[in-house]
Scaffold this active site. Structure first.
Site, mmCIF file in Angstrom:
data_model
loop_
_atom_site.group_PDB
_atom_site.id
_atom_site.type_symbol
_atom_site.label_atom_id
_atom_site.label_comp_id
_atom_site.label_asym_id
_atom_site.label_seq_id
_atom_site.Cartn_x
_atom_site.Cartn_y
_atom_site.Cartn_z
ATOM 1 N N ASP A 71 0.860 -1.184 0.000
ATOM 2 C CA ASP A 71 0.000 0.000 0.000
ATOM 3 C C ASP A 71 0.898 1.237 0.000
ATOM 4 O O ASP A 71 2.109 1.126 0.114
ATOM 5 C CB ASP A 71 -0.924 0.008 1.232
ATOM 6 C CG ASP A 71 -0.173 -0.315 2.507
ATOM 7 O OD1 ASP A 71 0.985 0.134 2.648
ATOM 8 O OD2 ASP A 71 -0.730 -1.022 3.360
ATOM 9 N N ASP A 73 1.662 4.970 1.714
ATOM 10 C CA ASP A 73 1.416 5.853 2.849
ATOM 11 C C ASP A 73 1.939 7.237 2.494
ATOM 12 O O ASP A 73 2.987 7.365 1.857
ATOM 13 C CB ASP A 73 2.140 5.329 4.095
ATOM 14 C CG ASP A 73 1.714 3.903 4.426
ATOM 15 O OD1 ASP A 73 0.515 3.677 4.634
ATOM 16 O OD2 ASP A 73 2.585 2.999 4.446
ATOM 17 N N ASP A 154 9.964 3.806 12.732
ATOM 18 C CA ASP A 154 10.540 2.660 13.438
ATOM 19 C C ASP A 154 11.944 2.280 12.958
ATOM 20 O O ASP A 154 12.893 2.289 13.724
ATOM 21 C CB ASP A 154 9.575 1.457 13.443
ATOM 22 C CG ASP A 154 8.993 1.125 12.082
ATOM 23 O OD1 ASP A 154 9.387 1.764 11.074
ATOM 24 O OD2 ASP A 154 8.138 0.225 12.005
HETATM 25 P P1 ATP Z 1 3.934 -2.754 4.930
HETATM 26 O O1 ATP Z 1 2.828 -1.756 4.614
HETATM 27 O O2 ATP Z 1 4.617 -3.307 3.760
HETATM 28 O O3 ATP Z 1 3.516 -3.757 5.915
HETATM 29 P P2 ATP Z 1 5.125 -0.435 6.113
HETATM 30 O O4 ATP Z 1 6.546 -0.147 6.494
HETATM 31 O O5 ATP Z 1 4.535 0.466 5.074
HETATM 32 O O6 ATP Z 1 5.091 -1.929 5.701
HETATM 33 P P3 ATP Z 1 2.942 0.398 7.749
HETATM 34 O O7 ATP Z 1 2.373 -0.273 8.924
HETATM 35 O O8 ATP Z 1 2.131 0.583 6.537
HETATM 36 O O9 ATP Z 1 4.280 -0.388 7.423
HETATM 37 O O10 ATP Z 1 3.473 1.810 8.267
HETATM 38 C C1 ATP Z 1 3.924 2.839 7.383
HETATM 39 C C2 ATP Z 1 5.139 3.526 7.966
HETATM 40 O O11 ATP Z 1 4.785 4.120 9.213
HETATM 41 C C3 ATP Z 1 6.299 2.611 8.300
HETATM 42 O O12 ATP Z 1 7.107 2.391 7.198
HETATM 43 C C4 ATP Z 1 7.008 3.398 9.385
HETATM 44 O O13 ATP Z 1 7.771 4.433 8.834
HETATM 45 C C5 ATP Z 1 5.866 4.018 10.141
HETATM 46 N N1 ATP Z 1 5.409 3.173 11.262
HETATM 47 C C6 ATP Z 1 4.424 2.253 11.257
HETATM 48 N N2 ATP Z 1 4.254 1.693 12.452
HETATM 49 C C7 ATP Z 1 5.149 2.271 13.263
HETATM 50 C C8 ATP Z 1 5.469 2.139 14.649
HETATM 51 N N3 ATP Z 1 4.818 1.269 15.409
HETATM 52 N N4 ATP Z 1 6.450 2.926 15.151
HETATM 53 C C9 ATP Z 1 7.105 3.827 14.379
HETATM 54 N N5 ATP Z 1 6.846 3.993 13.077
HETATM 55 C C10 ATP Z 1 5.896 3.247 12.515
HETATM 56 MG MG MG Z 2 2.505 0.481 4.415
#
Ligand code: ATP
Ligand code: MG
Length: 450
Positions: A71, A73, A154
């Protein structure tokens, strides 16, 4: 692909004295057209309204790795309320971490306002910032600059911002270097970051598994001590997280990471106690592998099946207590299933629609061997037959002796009605034909490890 990025990035990235590494167009493999229309429109909409906006996080990371983003963001300096006024189909969600979902057809773009450190909350507003005495962030809504936002993310590989119009990457935490080295590195002091949000430990396991990265030493070290903090996280959030862990196409690798990091016990304590048993170990591993195969073949996967497998060991053990009391095998199976679910939802709040389906899959495990008369046809038309049949095969793959039951059902599905009748007629007559008797005298044939 990675090598190409490494070569490209090796010499072309520039760094301002303190800001991000800036990676201009041509020095990285991302093209504006790699960004979904919806995400680009959100960025453009925000900028036209006078705000800053970037795509960020997993999508930038995955595109750099040559993977398809799950997805997109978007991060912005507009507050959730301001974002909501710009887009027609926007909805503010969350309390701990308020974000906006902007909908474009079937696609949802998560729009997050830049977060700051919690020292930036002069009014001490409890809806903006609240922390438990263990250091866990109960509210994480203090807004700030993009630099601060990057340091609140994170992992370094998740703190890269990409601008689809200037086609430039802004890398704030040396994420590119970590991508090249296949290293997962938490930003800031690992212990503090896990205390703030223990779910980051699960995310570490997930990304390490999905990307085949190693955890850097400082990122790994505090997990053993802090794993138990996961018990402070709401069961609803842990359920959502469990789906990300097991439904992203790398369930088996993730399961292994979770076990290695001793995080599995926090999510599935009942199963964890039994997992040293060879059969159970094989069953769970096989369930994870099957899930990955299905997801990678774009076949449907239901959380109910995964959960049914993850909790089967606990069910089988619990069932023994009921059969020992003299309960019928089917009754014992049902009661054990309910008990196990009741325990599990304290950790991960499995929604009712899935627990219902899990119970059906389990229930059918006790019925698939009762094929006489009309039973086979009735079982075959059960809405959960296919899942139950797959589950039976899983038990067999893990080494359970079912006396060819799986093969029988495989054949049954392949032949026509006449042949099905012949198959049923050829079965040995069941002695428990007396419908009034509820408790068969014999132990069930497909009972593992009893
Ligand atoms: P995917 O969507 O492929 O699972 P993602 O890295 O995009 O991985 P998301 O949960 O969509 O994960 O979160 C988007 C972004 O928000 C992350 O890449 C990170 O930068 C930030 N993020 C998400 N959760 C946390 C957290 N618990 N603590 C700190 N930053 C976070
Ligand atoms: Mg994501």
């Amino acid at each position: 692909m990675l090598k190409r990025i490494a070569e490209t990035l090796g010499f072309k990235k520039k760094r301002k004295s303190s800001g991000p590494h800036i990676v201009p167009p041509g020095s990285h493999p991302i093209e504006p057209t790699d960004i979904s229309r919806a995400a680009s429109e959100v960025v453009i909409g925000l900028e036209e309204a006078g705000y800053k906006a970037y795509v960020v996080g997993g999508c930038v990371r995955d595109l750099l790795l040559g993977l398809k983003p799950k997805d997109f963001d978007v991060a912005t300096d507009a507050t959730p309320e301001q974002v909501k006024t710009i887009f027609r189909r926007a909805q503010i969600i969350g309390r701990r971490f308020r974000i906006v979902h902007v909908r474009f057809g079937r696609e949802v773009i998560e729009v997050t306002t830049f977060r700051a450190h919690h020292t930036n909350n002069p009014g001490k507003d409890k809806n903006l910032s609240r922390q438990s005495k263990e250091g866990m962030l109960l509210r994480d809504n203090v807004f700030g600059s993009i630099d601060e936002d990057a340091s609140r993310r994170d992992f370094s590989i998740n703190a890269m911002y990409y601008h689809p119009t200037d086609n430039t990457i802004y890398d704030y935490a040396d994420g590119l270097a970590d991508l090249e080295q296949k290293t997962l590195r938490i930003i800031g002091d690992a212990a503090t970051r896990y205390r703030e949000d223990p779910v980051r430990m699960l995310r570490a396991a997930r990304f390490a598994a999905k990307l085949n990265f190693d955890l850097d030493d400082n990122t790994l070290a505090p997990i053993a001590e802090y794993a138990s903090l996961l018990s402070d996280i709401s069961s609803a959030r842990l359920f959502d997280e469990s789906l990300k862990l097991f439904m992203s196409g790398a369930a088996f690798a993730t399961y292994e990471q979770l076990r290695q990091l001793a995080l599995f016990a926090e999510l599935f304590p009942q199963t964890n106690r039994l997992i040293d048993d060879d059969f159970y170990q094989k069953l769970i591993s096989q369930a994870m592998r099957n899930t990955d195969t299905r997801i990678n073949n774009r076949q449907r996967v239901t959380p109910a099946f995964i959960y049914a497998a993850l909790l089967w060991p606990a069910l089988v053990e619990q069932r023994k207590a009921y059969t020992a009391k003299g309960d019928s095998p089917l009754y014992a199976l049902q009661q054990a299933g309910s008990d196990v679910i009741q325990q599990q939802i304290k950790r991960t709040a499995i929604p009712r629609r899935f627990t219902t389906m899990m119970k059906e899959i389990w229930d059918l495990q006790g019925r698939l061997n009762k094929r006489n008369g009309q039973n086979a046809a009735r079982l075959f038309s059960h809405p959960r037959f296919r899942a139950a049949y797959d589950f039976l095969l899983l038990r067999e793959q893990a080494g359970e002796q079912t006396h060819g039951l799986g093969e029988w059902w495989t054949l049954y599905q392949e032949v026509d009605d006449d042949e099905r009748e012949t198959m049923v007629a050829a079965l040995p007559k069941q002695k428990s034909g007396n419908k009034r008797r509820r408790r068969p005298r014999r132990k069930p044939k497909v009972d593992h490890a009893s």
